[in-house]
Write an enzyme that holds these catalytic residues in place. Structure first.
Site, PDB file in Angstrom:
ATOM      1  N   GLU A  38       0.732  -1.212  -0.055  1.00  0.00           N
ATOM      2  CA  GLU A  38       0.145   0.025  -0.116  1.00  0.00           C
ATOM      3  C   GLU A  38       0.887   1.242   0.095  1.00  0.00           C
ATOM      4  O   GLU A  38       1.777   1.186   0.923  1.00  0.00           O
ATOM      5  CB  GLU A  38      -0.934   0.070   1.364  1.00  0.00           C
ATOM      6  CG  GLU A  38      -2.088   1.243   1.469  1.00  0.00           C
ATOM      7  CD  GLU A  38      -2.668   1.502   0.059  1.00  0.00           C
ATOM      8  OE1 GLU A  38      -3.162   0.572  -0.338  1.00  0.00           O
ATOM      9  OE2 GLU A  38      -2.571   2.672  -0.173  1.00  0.00           O
ATOM     10  N   THR A  82      -6.335   2.502  -5.152  1.00  0.00           N
ATOM     11  CA  THR A  82      -6.112   1.039  -5.000  1.00  0.00           C
ATOM     12  C   THR A  82      -6.783   0.153  -5.858  1.00  0.00           C
ATOM     13  O   THR A  82      -6.315  -0.674  -6.469  1.00  0.00           O
ATOM     14  CB  THR A  82      -6.334   0.557  -3.346  1.00  0.00           C
ATOM     15  OG1 THR A  82      -5.318   1.088  -2.687  1.00  0.00           O
ATOM     16  CG2 THR A  82      -6.446  -0.910  -3.269  1.00  0.00           C
ATOM     17  N   HIS A 199      -0.652   3.450   5.112  1.00  0.00           N
ATOM     18  CA  HIS A 199      -1.546   4.446   4.298  1.00  0.00           C
ATOM     19  C   HIS A 199      -1.598   5.690   4.976  1.00  0.00           C
ATOM     20  O   HIS A 199      -1.680   5.619   6.190  1.00  0.00           O
ATOM     21  CB  HIS A 199      -3.046   3.491   4.189  1.00  0.00           C
ATOM     22  CG  HIS A 199      -4.158   4.103   3.438  1.00  0.00           C
ATOM     23  ND1 HIS A 199      -4.528   5.631   3.524  1.00  0.00           N
ATOM     24  CD2 HIS A 199      -4.605   3.743   2.211  1.00  0.00           C
ATOM     25  CE1 HIS A 199      -5.393   5.755   2.457  1.00  0.00           C
ATOM     26  NE2 HIS A 199      -5.679   4.843   1.729  1.00  0.00           N
ATOM     27  N   ASP A 260       1.143   0.419  -5.192  1.00  0.00           N
ATOM     28  CA  ASP A 260      -0.272   0.768  -5.848  1.00  0.00           C
ATOM     29  C   ASP A 260      -0.091   2.205  -6.527  1.00  0.00           C
ATOM     30  O   ASP A 260      -0.517   2.372  -7.420  1.00  0.00           O
ATOM     31  CB  ASP A 260      -1.242   0.273  -5.253  1.00  0.00           C
ATOM     32  CG  ASP A 260      -1.549   1.436  -3.787  1.00  0.00           C
ATOM     33  OD1 ASP A 260      -0.492   1.819  -3.233  1.00  0.00           O
ATOM     34  OD2 ASP A 260      -2.665   1.335  -3.519  1.00  0.00           O
ATOM     35  N   HIS A 261       0.386   3.010  -5.623  1.00  0.00           N
ATOM     36  CA  HIS A 261       0.637   4.522  -6.030  1.00  0.00           C
ATOM     37  C   HIS A 261       1.147   5.315  -5.180  1.00  0.00           C
ATOM     38  O   HIS A 261       1.838   4.742  -3.936  1.00  0.00           O
ATOM     39  CB  HIS A 261      -0.878   4.904  -6.255  1.00  0.00           C
ATOM     40  CG  HIS A 261      -1.796   4.632  -4.912  1.00  0.00           C
ATOM     41  ND1 HIS A 261      -1.441   5.427  -3.750  1.00  0.00           N
ATOM     42  CD2 HIS A 261      -2.779   3.799  -4.662  1.00  0.00           C
ATOM     43  CE1 HIS A 261      -2.466   5.171  -2.839  1.00  0.00           C
ATOM     44  NE2 HIS A 261      -3.230   4.108  -3.346  1.00  0.00           N
TER      45      HIS A 261
HETATM   46  C1  GP9 Z   1      -8.525   0.098   1.962  1.00  0.00           C
HETATM   47  C2  GP9 Z   1      -7.377   0.150   0.877  1.00  0.00           C
HETATM   48  C3  GP9 Z   1      -7.218   1.536   0.617  1.00  0.00           C
HETATM   49  O1  GP9 Z   1      -9.408  -1.232   1.733  1.00  0.00           O
HETATM   50  O2  GP9 Z   1      -7.323  -0.555  -0.208  1.00  0.00           O
HETATM   51  O3  GP9 Z   1      -7.517   2.210  -0.748  1.00  0.00           O
HETATM   52  P1  GP9 Z   1      -6.795   3.657  -1.084  1.00  0.00           P
HETATM   53  O4  GP9 Z   1      -7.483   4.533  -0.375  1.00  0.00           O
HETATM   54  O5  GP9 Z   1      -5.379   3.423  -1.160  1.00  0.00           O
HETATM   55  O6  GP9 Z   1      -7.472   3.630  -2.352  1.00  0.00           O
HETATM   56 MN    MN Z   2      -3.947   2.301  -2.214  1.00  0.00          MN
END
Ligand code: GP9
Ligand code: MN
Length: 436
Positions: A38, A82, A199, A260-261
């Site tokens: 993440e 995500t 996150h 992911d980003h």
């Molecule tokens: C939460 C997670 C976050 O389930 O996958 O997603 P994001 O905020 O990074 O799009």
């Molecule tokens: Mn994410």
């Protein structure tokens, strides 16, 4: 319209290059772990803070000879964050120009996605492990349409008290508490772990901090916190690897790791500049674009011919790459707009979701053309060769995004089922744990 799919198929046929016989099937029949890191960015790889590596485990996987890793791999997400990354990895198609495909269309969309392809061609079972609620990003509905057999969401774990924070179960617990479910999966399996602790806003409980790791002391809590949650994420991977080796799974599995980003937003990047030894005053849109690099590595235990490749690519390219590594026959019959990262015939340009692009030599960001050192080249000064190149790259980028949007927005896969592929029926799946 049904005829729209014909244009798509023509594009895919031409675009889906491959000449990497050396890599085809090197991971055939192995279990696949996909670990979604993440918000984890490439610049953290090998970075030291106060004399210590932030992510020693990921660094050593990255540099291992049994890992095929990429140093110029970009995230290509849009507003779906995500969920866009997941869309690209599972289907080889981009997220939508605005909003999240998972959220707006995931409940009804027709997919030809990795779990179903691997099930039908190579006999894989499939599961997602994630410490948040199944409804977040409309995952439970979307995963059914992708053919995921199991989805172990928050309801499968004890998330009481200090065990969860922010977006759910802490990563170390996710890896540990999912073992009983993992061990009941039929092999070979395709198992995805979506971590959450790293996150925004990058808070970490004191008990989860490593006394031996001291983070930065910039005036941004986000930047300082980021390295701490990066470090925690790294430790969770170390613990999981320990388990994999102890259980023996390590020897017949591959581990795909990707970010992911971005985790640090453009507005915070100037603070980051000092940490990276760069001058914040000269920070430009080009620098922001460079920061969109995320890790992508395929760790194949027992393989010794890996290394860090400097090929330019992005998340859209993962599916065609993995299909070939796993030795799936006729990989180009599955509709996707990516290109095998290990093919020398692939395009040199990487598209962002907003149609900007980067390449090794030139980048086009926010209305400006930059050279490879980040210097703006004013349009009046473009050489004929540069004019041609920009035109060519922009056309390529627009086309790739347009083909993807056409498939997604018109749900075109309704009209095309690859030979031998059986359509996915969401009603065949039930992710309830029986308790709620
Ligand atoms: C939460 C997670 C976050 O389930 O996958 O997603 P994001 O905020 O990074 O799009
Ligand atoms: Mn994410």
């Amino acid at each position: 319209k049904k005829s729209d799919i014909d244009k798509v198929l023509a594009y895919v046929k031409k675009h889906n290059v491959s000449d990497n016989a050396k890599y085809v099937g090197v991971a055939k029949g192995k279990n696949v772990f996909v670990i979604h890191l993440e918000s984890f960015q490439q610049f953290v790889i090998d970075l030291k803070v106060n004399g210590k590596e932030v992510t020693p485990t990921l660094n050593s996987i990255y540099h291992s000879k049994s890992t095929i890793a990429f140093s110029n791999f970009f995230n290509q997400v849009g507003q779906g964050k995500t969920s866009d990354a997941e869309t690209m990895l599972e289907t080889g198609l981009f997220g939508l120009p605005t909003g999240s495909l998972f959220a707006t269309q995931g409940s009804d969309q027709t997919f030809e996605a990795m779990p179903a392809i691997l099930r039908q061609t190579e006999g894989y079972s499939s599961a997602v492990f994630h410490g948040n609620n199944a409804s977040f990003w409309n995952r439970s509905n979307t995963y059914k349409n992708m053919g995921y057999q199991y989805f172990f969401d928050a309801s499968y774990y004890d998330t009481s008290g200090e065990k969860a924070m922010g977006y759910g179960l802490k990563d170390k617990l996710l890896f540990y508490d999912s073992i009983p479910y993992l061990e009941r999966l039929q092999q070979p399996f395709y198992a995805k772990y979506i971590t959450v602790t790293n996150h925004f806003p990058y808070d970490l409980d004191e008990t989860d901090k490593d006394a031996n790791f001291k983070t930065t002391s910039t005036d941004s809590d986000v930047v300082n916190g980021y390295f701490e949650t990066n470090h925690y994420l790294d430790q969770s991977i170390a613990e999981f690897y320990k388990y994999l080796k102890k259980s023996g799974l390590y020897n017949n599995s591959i581990v795909v790791l990707y970010g992911d980003h971005y985790g640090i937003s453009n507005s915070e990047n100037k603070t980051l500049a000092s940490v990276l030894g760069k001058n914040a005053d000269n920070w430009t849109d080009w620098d922001n674009a460079q920061m969109q690099r995320v890790p992508f590595m395929v760790n194949i235990p027992g393989y010794t011919d890996g290394g860090v490749k400097d090929t330019y690519g992005g998340e859209i390219d993962v599916m065609p790459t993995l299909l070939r590594l796993l030795g799936v026959k006729n990989p180009s019959k599955y509709v996707n707009v990516g290109q095998d990262l290990l093919s020398s015939k692939r395009s040199k340009v990487v598209a962002f979701r907003d149609k900007d692009w980067v390449s090794a030599e030139y980048s086009y960001v926010n209305g400006n053309l930059y050279d490879k050192n980040g210097k703006v080249i004013a349009e009046d000064d473009w050489t004929t060769a540069q004019q041609k190149l920009v035109k060519k790259y922009q056309k390529e980028v627009n086309k790739q995004l347009a083909v993807s949007d056409s498939v997604n927005q018109k749900d075109l896969l309704r009209f095309y089922t690859p030979k031998g592929f059986k359509g996915i029926k969401a009603k065949n799946y039930n992710y309830s744990n029986g308790l709620n």
